[in-house]
Design a protein around this motif. Structure first.
Motif, PDB file in Angstrom:
ATOM      1  N   UNK A  53      -5.124  89.431  92.120  1.00  0.00           N
ATOM      2  CA  UNK A  53      -3.949  90.043  91.515  1.00  0.00           C
ATOM      3  C   UNK A  53      -2.887  90.370  92.568  1.00  0.00           C
ATOM      4  N   UNK A  54      -3.329  90.901  93.712  1.00  0.00           N
ATOM      5  CA  UNK A  54      -2.403  91.213  94.801  1.00  0.00           C
ATOM      6  C   UNK A  54      -1.729  89.939  95.301  1.00  0.00           C
ATOM      7  N   UNK A  55      -2.514  88.883  95.466  1.00  0.00           N
ATOM      8  CA  UNK A  55      -1.969  87.614  95.948  1.00  0.00           C
ATOM      9  C   UNK A  55      -0.923  87.072  94.984  1.00  0.00           C
ATOM     10  N   UNK A 269      11.559  93.216 104.168  1.00  0.00           N
ATOM     11  CA  UNK A 269      10.523  94.151 104.610  1.00  0.00           C
ATOM     12  C   UNK A 269       9.253  93.420 105.010  1.00  0.00           C
ATOM     13  N   UNK A 270       8.871  92.393 104.261  1.00  0.00           N
ATOM     14  CA  UNK A 270       7.654  91.652 104.580  1.00  0.00           C
ATOM     15  C   UNK A 270       7.730  91.037 105.974  1.00  0.00           C
ATOM     16  N   UNK A 292       3.339  90.876 104.301  1.00  0.00           N
ATOM     17  CA  UNK A 292       3.144  90.683 102.863  1.00  0.00           C
ATOM     18  C   UNK A 292       1.912  91.429 102.370  1.00  0.00           C
ATOM     19  N   UNK A 293       0.840  91.353 103.150  1.00  0.00           N
ATOM     20  CA  UNK A 293      -0.396  92.038 102.755  1.00  0.00           C
ATOM     21  C   UNK A 293      -0.214  93.555 102.751  1.00  0.00           C
ATOM     22  N   UNK A 294       0.521  94.075 103.740  1.00  0.00           N
ATOM     23  CA  UNK A 294       0.776  95.519 103.784  1.00  0.00           C
ATOM     24  C   UNK A 294       1.528  95.962 102.537  1.00  0.00           C
ATOM     25  N   UNK A 295       2.615  95.233 102.208  1.00  0.00           N
ATOM     26  CA  UNK A 295       3.410  95.603 101.032  1.00  0.00           C
ATOM     27  C   UNK A 295       2.618  95.408  99.742  1.00  0.00           C
ATOM     28  N   UNK A 296       1.873  94.296  99.666  1.00  0.00           N
ATOM     29  CA  UNK A 296       1.091  94.025  98.459  1.00  0.00           C
ATOM     30  C   UNK A 296       0.006  95.052  98.233  1.00  0.00           C
ATOM     31  N   UNK A 297      -0.729  95.377  99.290  1.00  0.00           N
ATOM     32  CA  UNK A 297      -1.794  96.375  99.188  1.00  0.00           C
ATOM     33  C   UNK A 297      -1.204  97.743  98.860  1.00  0.00           C
ATOM     34  N   UNK A 298      -0.085  98.076  99.496  1.00  0.00           N
ATOM     35  CA  UNK A 298       0.551  99.373  99.256  1.00  0.00           C
ATOM     36  C   UNK A 298       0.995  99.510  97.798  1.00  0.00           C
ATOM     37  N   UNK A 299       1.737  98.523  97.293  1.00  0.00           N
ATOM     38  CA  UNK A 299       2.233  98.594  95.913  1.00  0.00           C
ATOM     39  C   UNK A 299       1.092  98.623  94.906  1.00  0.00           C
ATOM     40  N   UNK A 314       9.909 105.931  97.764  1.00  0.00           N
ATOM     41  CA  UNK A 314      10.113 106.679  99.001  1.00  0.00           C
ATOM     42  C   UNK A 314       9.124 106.241 100.080  1.00  0.00           C
ATOM     43  N   UNK A 315       7.862 106.060  99.693  1.00  0.00           N
ATOM     44  CA  UNK A 315       6.834 105.662 100.660  1.00  0.00           C
ATOM     45  C   UNK A 315       7.150 104.280 101.237  1.00  0.00           C
ATOM     46  N   UNK A 316       7.561 103.364 100.388  1.00  0.00           N
ATOM     47  CA  UNK A 316       7.918 102.018 100.863  1.00  0.00           C
ATOM     48  C   UNK A 316       9.080 102.096 101.843  1.00  0.00           C
ATOM     49  N   UNK A 317      10.058 102.955 101.539  1.00  0.00           N
ATOM     50  CA  UNK A 317      11.192 103.101 102.437  1.00  0.00           C
ATOM     51  C   UNK A 317      10.794 103.666 103.782  1.00  0.00           C
TER      52      UNK A 317
END
Length: 341
Positions: A53-55, A269-270, A292-299, A314-317
């Motif tokens: 799903x993340x991928x 960002x990626x 990409x993995x950091x953003x995907x895992x985070x979201x 806010x956390x993503x920023x």
């Protein structure tokens, strides 16, 4: 030199090496910490289905980010990636036969021709970016900012606020199909990542990309056609964005204005969070994969622990800000190294 002096010198070199590699170490460490935290916080996070799903979730962003990596490695920026994705996705739908209830005066053609016209559109927009940046001399930030508006105008002109749904079969298969239970859009992303990595790592063109980003004047003195390399990077970025737009439209099931606007920040960002230098010449597809993995895992992880959606933004920023600080810090270290020796 005494033993103590030798040890001190070695410790100093090790410390300098670690600081200079912080751009690569920090994103990977962040990814590991996020994986551990979300695996503990949510039992449903650490599953094979969720990994798939993340991928899938990062696929559209990832395809854009591959092209953007080429541009940022050259020390430039492209702010039009989301707008070009929007325009290309709408173009491929505009030339596809729609249902009778879709109130768009479009021009249906054969599926292969619709895809060809869409690819020609994104490549043409990339060529305009390249011409404006390399031959006219408009800074890439300003040129692609103008292209952002041009792409938005093309999108608005074709659909006029309406929504199209049908795309050619090949696009539909790539965007929403499955191969052995694995989403084809993720396979498209993997293909782009592999081709991008091979191109940057093992080809002369890839070496020229790093040379142009690392030291443009030295690249020119070495006989590299800097304008051609910069132009090619911008066209590659536009084509990647266009393909992301086409498969994204198929994946989401509709083509409409402003559909990909939020992907601009995600794509940048990626690349930056992964450790590719905004100043050019450092980084690559490997860094983009980590980003990409950091953003995907985070979201995905924040959704699993059901955190407030506004806090999620806010956390993503804050993570992007941290990546920018590391980027500038490492660049300053390299500047000091050059000055000292």
């Amino acid at each position: 030199m005494t033993f103590q002096q030798t040890s001190t010198a070695r410790a100093s070199k090790s410390s300098l090496f670690l600081r200079s590699q912080m751009r690569n170490i920090a994103p990977f460490a962040t990814l590991i910490l996020l994986l551990i935290f979300f695996s503990i916080a949510s039992p449903s996070f650490a599953t094979i289905d969720n990994a798939s799903n993340i991928l899938t979730q990062i696929s559209v962003t990832g395809i854009m980010a591959v092209g953007l990596t080429f541009v940022i490695l050259c020390g430039e920026i492209d702010l039009s990636v989301a707008s070009i994705a929007n325009a290309t996705g709408i173009v491929v739908a505009y030339f596809t036969l729609q249902e009778s209830y879709v109130n768009i005066a479009n021009i249906p053609v054969a599926g292969w021709l619709a895809v060809a016209l869409a690819l020609a559109t994104c490549a043409g927009l990339g060529l305009v970016n390249a011409f404006g940046t390399t031959f006219i001399g408009i800074p890439s930030f300003i040129m692609t900012l103008a292209m952002m508006q041009i792409g938005a105008g093309i999108s608005a002109l074709l659909v006029r606020g309406q929504i199209a749904y049908n795309v050619p079969d090949i696009v539909s298969t790539l965007g929403s199909g499955n191969v052995g239970g694995f989403p084809t859009i993720a396979l498209v992303l993997l293909a782009f990542l592999v081709v991008g990595h091979v191109t940057l790592t093992y080809t002369r063109f890839g070496r020229y990309i790093y040379m142009v980003g690392g030291n443009r004047e030295a690249a020119e003195y070495s006989g590299v056609n800097v304008k051609l390399i910069l132009g090619a990077a911008l066209v590659i970025c536009a084509v990647c964005s266009g393909i992301a737009g086409m498969v994204g439209v198929a994946h989401f099931g509709s083509a409409q204005q402003n559909e990909f606007d939020g992907y601009l920040l995600d794509a940048i960002a990626a690349v930056v969070v992964g450790g590719t230098s905004l100043f050019g010449g450092r980084g690559g597809i490997g860094n983009t994969i980590v980003g990409l993995c950091v953003l995907g895992v985070l979201n995905n992880g924040l959704d699993h622990i059901q955190i407030d959606s506004f806090l999620k933004i806010l956390i993503r920023g804050l993570i992007l800000l941290a990546a920018l600080i590391v980027n500038v810090y490492v660049q300053n270290i390299r500047s000091v190294e050059r000055a000292e020796g």
